[in-house]
Design a protein around this motif. Structure first.
Motif, PDB file in Angstrom:
ATOM      1  N   VAL A 131      44.858  38.123  45.447  1.00 33.72           N
ATOM      2  CA  VAL A 131      45.919  38.328  43.714  1.00 33.72           C
ATOM      3  C   VAL A 131      46.803  39.043  45.353  1.00 33.72           C
ATOM      4  O   VAL A 131      46.836  39.859  46.126  1.00 33.72           O
ATOM      5  CB  VAL A 131      45.218  39.505  43.090  1.00 33.72           C
ATOM      6  CG1 VAL A 131      46.523  39.612  42.661  1.00 33.72           C
ATOM      7  CG2 VAL A 131      43.925  38.786  42.913  1.00 33.72           C
TER       8      VAL A 131
ATOM      9  N   GLN B 208      39.263  34.273  47.252  1.00 28.76           N
ATOM     10  CA  GLN B 208      40.290  34.988  45.492  1.00 28.76           C
ATOM     11  C   GLN B 208      41.339  36.253  46.837  1.00 28.76           C
ATOM     12  O   GLN B 208      40.348  37.146  47.275  1.00 28.76           O
ATOM     13  CB  GLN B 208      39.275  35.801  44.657  1.00 28.76           C
ATOM     14  CG  GLN B 208      39.044  34.636  44.460  1.00 28.76           C
ATOM     15  CD  GLN B 208      37.014  35.703  43.229  1.00 28.76           C
ATOM     16  OE1 GLN B 208      37.774  35.789  41.736  1.00 28.76           O
ATOM     17  NE2 GLN B 208      36.464  36.101  43.977  1.00 28.76           N
TER      18      GLN B 208
ATOM     19  N   TYR C  75      46.137  36.631  37.936  1.00 31.36           N
ATOM     20  CA  TYR C  75      44.583  37.613  37.908  1.00 31.36           C
ATOM     21  C   TYR C  75      44.038  38.907  36.783  1.00 31.36           C
ATOM     22  O   TYR C  75      43.059  38.700  36.357  1.00 31.36           O
ATOM     23  CB  TYR C  75      44.583  38.313  39.325  1.00 31.36           C
ATOM     24  CG  TYR C  75      43.431  39.182  39.584  1.00 31.36           C
ATOM     25  CD1 TYR C  75      41.884  38.985  40.026  1.00 31.36           C
ATOM     26  CD2 TYR C  75      43.312  40.881  39.773  1.00 31.36           C
ATOM     27  CE1 TYR C  75      41.592  39.546  39.798  1.00 31.36           C
ATOM     28  CE2 TYR C  75      42.434  41.526  39.642  1.00 31.36           C
ATOM     29  CZ  TYR C  75      41.631  41.177  40.233  1.00 31.36           C
ATOM     30  OH  TYR C  75      40.338  41.884  39.931  1.00 31.36           O
TER      31      TYR C  75
ATOM     32  N   THR D 273      40.147  46.354  43.238  1.00 27.00           N
ATOM     33  CA  THR D 273      39.592  44.809  42.592  1.00 27.00           C
ATOM     34  C   THR D 273      38.126  45.123  43.496  1.00 27.00           C
ATOM     35  O   THR D 273      38.028  45.869  44.446  1.00 27.00           O
ATOM     36  CB  THR D 273      40.089  43.965  43.411  1.00 27.00           C
ATOM     37  OG1 THR D 273      40.032  43.529  44.802  1.00 27.00           O
ATOM     38  CG2 THR D 273      41.694  43.757  42.936  1.00 27.00           C
TER      39      THR D 273
END
Length: 188
Positions: free
Chosen positions: A88, A86, A71, A96
């Motif tokens: 991570v 998405q 990432y 984020t």
């Protein structure tokens, strides 16, 4: 049930990046890239899709799962795949964008995602995460490049159980890149 696919570029000696996490030595021009753009537009980051004028619908995946290092590649985007859900995996990442969710338990996350309706789940990288998720990986799509790194980040890093896969297809390109797809053996 949705599938988890480890769709990744690799060197002939099984490395997905050089020792510093770079992947600039992979081939980014040629007939294999045309096939990638046409067949897997969902795996291109937003910046690449925009530059190439690709506005194709997702064909294979609606979700991407990546490790923190994948990432945070140098020059990376805060939301690299806004056309996908998405996730991570990280215990250190603290901020984020709202469309990127940080998770700490990859196995539980993948199992929950697999139970939902939708397209496939793309495991984008890296090697440690792939090793941790090997029991849940249903398919490998390896973009094998004609290069030997000698060292770097391996396709699977760390301890993991043996898993058997069966070759489903192979496609060879003029560039020397080979796309090979493997399906997990049912009794594995």
């Amino acid at each position: 049930m949705r599938n988890l696919t480890y769709f990744i570029a690799t060197s002939l000696d099984g490395f997905i990046a050089d020792p510093k996490g770079g992947f600039g030595d992979f081939l980014f021009e040629g007939d294999h890239m045309t096939a990638l753009f046409e067949e897997y537009p969902d795996t291109l980051p937003a910046q690449g899709r925009q530059a190439l004028g690709i506005d194709a619908p997702n064909k294979h995946f609606d979700t991407v799962l990546m490790g923190r290092a994948t990432y945070q590649v140098p020059g990376g985007l805060p939301s690299p795949y806004p056309h996908l859900r998405q996730y991570v995996v990280s215990t250190r990442l603290t901020s984020t964008p709202p469309d990127v969710e940080v998770v700490t338990d990859p196995l539980a996350t993948v199992r929950a995602l697999k139970s939902e309706p939708g397209l496939g789940i793309w495991l984008c990288g890296g090697g440690r995460l792939a090793a941790a998720l090997l029991p849940e990986i249903d398919e490998l799509v390896l973009k094998i490049h004609p290069i030997v790194f000698g060292k770097g980040i391996p396709l699977f890093a760390g301890e993991f159980p043996t898993a058997r896969f069966t070759k489903a297809s192979t496609r060879t390109f003029d560039t020397g890149v080979v796309f090979t797809t493997y399906a997990k053996e049912e009794n594995a």
